[in-house]
Design a protein around this motif. Sequence first.
Motif, short mmCIF file in Angstrom:
data_model
loop_
_atom_site.label_atom_id
_atom_site.label_comp_id
_atom_site.label_asym_id
_atom_site.label_seq_id
_atom_site.Cartn_x
_atom_site.Cartn_y
_atom_site.Cartn_z
N LYS A 51 114.63 118.56 76.26
CA LYS A 51 114.31 118.66 74.84
C LYS A 51 114.22 117.24 74.29
CE LYS A 51 115.69 120.81 70.50
NZ LYS A 51 116.73 121.60 69.79
N ALA A 52 113.02 116.82 73.95
CA ALA A 52 112.79 115.43 73.53
C ALA A 52 112.77 115.31 72.02
CB ALA A 52 111.47 114.93 74.10
N SER A 53 113.29 114.19 71.52
CA SER A 53 113.26 113.87 70.09
C SER A 53 112.60 112.51 69.92
CB SER A 53 114.67 113.84 69.51
OG SER A 53 115.31 115.08 69.69
N GLU A 65 105.10 107.95 59.83
CA GLU A 65 104.16 109.04 59.60
C GLU A 65 102.75 108.72 60.10
OE1 GLU A 65 103.06 112.04 55.89
OE2 GLU A 65 103.65 109.96 55.50
N GLU A 66 102.33 107.46 59.99
CA GLU A 66 100.96 107.12 60.37
C GLU A 66 100.70 107.23 61.87
OE1 GLU A 66 103.05 103.12 59.40
OE2 GLU A 66 103.04 105.19 58.67
N TYR A 67 101.77 107.29 62.67
CA TYR A 67 101.59 107.40 64.12
C TYR A 67 101.82 108.83 64.63
CZ TYR A 67 101.92 102.30 64.00
OH TYR A 67 101.72 100.97 63.72
N LEU A 68 101.96 109.79 63.73
CA LEU A 68 102.27 111.15 64.14
C LEU A 68 101.17 111.73 65.04
CD1 LEU A 68 104.00 113.70 64.00
CD2 LEU A 68 102.80 114.31 61.89
N GLY A 69 99.90 111.51 64.67
CA GLY A 69 98.78 112.05 65.47
C GLY A 69 98.78 111.51 66.89
N ASP A 70 99.01 110.20 67.03
CA ASP A 70 99.04 109.60 68.37
C ASP A 70 100.20 110.15 69.20
OD1 ASP A 70 96.83 107.94 68.06
OD2 ASP A 70 98.01 106.41 67.04
N MET A 71 101.35 110.37 68.57
CA MET A 71 102.51 110.90 69.29
C MET A 71 102.27 112.34 69.75
SD MET A 71 104.73 108.51 69.61
CE MET A 71 103.29 107.46 69.81
N MET A 72 101.65 113.14 68.89
CA MET A 72 101.37 114.52 69.27
C MET A 72 100.36 114.56 70.43
SD MET A 72 101.21 116.38 65.53
CE MET A 72 101.14 118.05 66.16
N ASP A 73 99.36 113.68 70.37
CA ASP A 73 98.38 113.61 71.45
C ASP A 73 99.04 113.20 72.76
OD1 ASP A 73 95.74 113.59 72.58
OD2 ASP A 73 95.76 111.40 72.44
N HIS A 76 101.15 115.10 78.25
CA HIS A 76 102.22 115.22 79.24
C HIS A 76 102.82 116.63 79.25
CE1 HIS A 76 101.87 110.84 79.03
NE2 HIS A 76 102.48 110.80 80.20
N ARG A 77 102.00 117.61 78.95
CA ARG A 77 102.34 119.03 79.07
C ARG A 77 103.50 119.45 78.17
NH1 ARG A 77 104.06 120.71 84.14
NH2 ARG A 77 104.55 118.67 84.97
N ALA A 78 103.50 118.97 76.93
CA ALA A 78 104.56 119.32 75.98
C ALA A 78 104.35 120.75 75.46
CB ALA A 78 104.59 118.34 74.83
N ILE A 110 109.22 110.53 60.49
CA ILE A 110 109.18 111.92 60.94
C ILE A 110 109.90 112.04 62.27
CG2 ILE A 110 107.61 113.72 61.82
CD1 ILE A 110 105.62 112.87 59.71
N ILE A 111 110.65 113.13 62.44
CA ILE A 111 111.28 113.42 63.73
C ILE A 111 110.48 114.53 64.40
CG2 ILE A 111 112.99 114.96 62.62
CD1 ILE A 111 114.90 114.14 64.95
N LEU A 112 110.00 114.23 65.59
CA LEU A 112 109.16 115.14 66.37
C LEU A 112 109.98 115.67 67.54
CD1 LEU A 112 106.06 116.01 66.68
CD2 LEU A 112 105.90 114.15 68.31
N THR A 113 110.05 116.99 67.67
CA THR A 113 110.81 117.60 68.78
C THR A 113 109.87 118.44 69.63
OG1 THR A 113 111.42 119.49 67.40
CG2 THR A 113 112.97 117.65 67.49
N CYS A 114 110.08 118.44 70.93
CA CYS A 114 109.25 119.22 71.84
C CYS A 114 109.99 119.40 73.16
CB CYS A 114 107.89 118.55 72.07
SG CYS A 114 107.99 116.94 72.85
N THR A 115 109.47 120.27 74.00
CA THR A 115 110.00 120.48 75.35
C THR A 115 109.05 119.85 76.35
OG1 THR A 115 111.01 122.56 74.65
CG2 THR A 115 110.78 122.19 77.01
#
Length: 658
Positions: A461-463, A468-476, A481-483, A501-506
């Motif tokens: 579980k990654a955090s 905010e301006e880098y949110l799109g790049d982080m989601m991409d 990497h198969r998030a 922003i705090i972004l969480t994913c598996t």
Amino acid sequence: MLGCWWRACLRVSAPRPAIVVTPTQRWLTTTSARCTASAREQARDNVRMEEYPCEVIRNFSIIAHIDHGKSTLADRLLELTGTIDKKERGINKQVLDKLKVERERGITVKAQTASMIHKYASKNYLLNLIDTPGHVDFAWEVSRSLAACQGALLLVDASQGVQAQSLSVFHAAKDRGLTIIPVLNKIDLPAAQPEIVAAQMQSTFGINPEDVIKISAKSGKGVDAVLQAIVDRIPPPSGSIDDPLKAFLFDSSYDQYRGVVSLVAVQGGLLKKGDKIVSCYTRKKYDVVDVGIMHPEEVPTRSLRPGQVGWVACNMKESSEAHIGDTLHRIGVPVEPMPGFKPAKAMVYAGIFPVDSSDFPKLEESIKRLTLTDRSVEIKRESSTALGQGLRLGFLGSLHMDVFRQRLEDEHNANVIITAPTVPYKVVYRDRTVFVSNPTDFPEVTDVATHVKEVQEPVVKASIIVPEEYLGDMMDLCFMHRAEDLDHRYLDASEANSARIILTCTLPLSEIVTDFFDKLKSRSSGFASFDYEDAGYKPSQLSKMLFLLNGKPVDALGLIVHRSAEQEVGRAWVKKLHKVIPRQLFEVPIQAAIGKRIIARETLSAMRADVTAGLYGGHHERKLKHLNNQKESKRKMKRVGSVELPQEAFYDILSSKK
């Protein structure tokens, strides 16, 4: 000739003059030994541990995200308490970072202890400080350090704000019930936003902004208030000198002459030189040779008392005897063992082999000595047909692996080859479940005869905390990497006050052990912070990729890859092999194969002699005959020849990141 030989024999057999030690030399030698002994005795008398009962002792650690100024704050605390000399600004830099790798990289990788004597309100206090690492790969060092403390300084950078590891270490300290003192560092930077970051700390941690101490560790501004808060807010340890001896072992190191030197926190009773103690874990008995405190280097003392943290040398010869989390007590006076640590779970595995096969015994001993100061490393022997005998090590992360390799080279002069990092996979058969970390042991999933029901890979579980301006790049980046289960929220309750922003994913663990962190920093211009925790296992479509040289597999280069990355990984590694393998007298096909299916291929052309160089004139068939003979000879060589991948080629391919 005989005369020369006779004179040489006479010179050898002639009686040599005896070495006479004059009374002056004997007096100097005796005086030197006496001075050394008296200096140690004087050091014992300088620090009188009986003057520091539990009421005036404060045990605390400094916790923070990486590069938030923990070691710099430790320097200022050591200076203000007079533990180290205060020099010109900029001279005392990371005094507690004693390893060469820490100095070169500018990060803390090993928790270090220092005892300070601070005079406050006409009373001397004994402050035991533990400086901890900030990177997620060394979280086990932090958990060990917190076990010996009653409080913690939570350090946050005023220019960067709350970051991923800040959350992790805060919850670790809270779970242990420690008193937390919030400290805001680097307030003198032009980009500092102390009010906004204090509001972040309130919304994230529930900390009252009035309790936050604002400092600049580099200049020393406000550090006096930190010392005052340590004395006022952190509770003293409990324990009585009348209780049976009970010492908690939380760290150790190896000394060439004294053997294992253990760091202990005395919970009760008295520990002094000459005591006979026993380990609750191994049941082995020892004689205490010496005790002392870290001030910040080793200073011998007469004894260690309840609540005090110090070192003990007890003729412990084997590194495996010093078990982290062990309880030491006096022989014949048993005590209830303290709850130890949960064993560190290795996340990344890699094989390590000596460049020269004859150096394996030396390498194995060096690794055992090094793991004495880093107990989170798992060790298991393995052998490879290409690389010979070696060890398979388990690490907490890729940085942990890289730091361990550098420490082997710096501290033990080891010249090693490390294989590509892998993670532990769970292979579910019809009748059993097996964990596999070595690609050589991974079964052929496509083969029905192996009876493999399912293959699962570890996920985390990654955090990610990012502007905010880098949110799109982080989601991409995460989707590449198969998030899965991607979610995000603003770090503050009020979105208008913060653009973080705090972004969480598996994420699959195998996706983050290579270059994920480098890509994260590159895409966010260095502003993103990353933390992760174990999230179990999940079914996945994985295959074993082998590399064939002239049709024969090379076991040391095996990989476990996801089906979506087969083509990309196969082509990249085949091209890499094509560059490092020396040319042979015959053509060598280099292939990446999954099962019986060839994914990628490169052909290494043969070295060819000019067999027509001596032919002048004549019919062209004469030249053609020589060329055909050469071609037939090379075809025979290819059929019977074998390609040996040299150690230098292994080193090049496994050490290069491109």
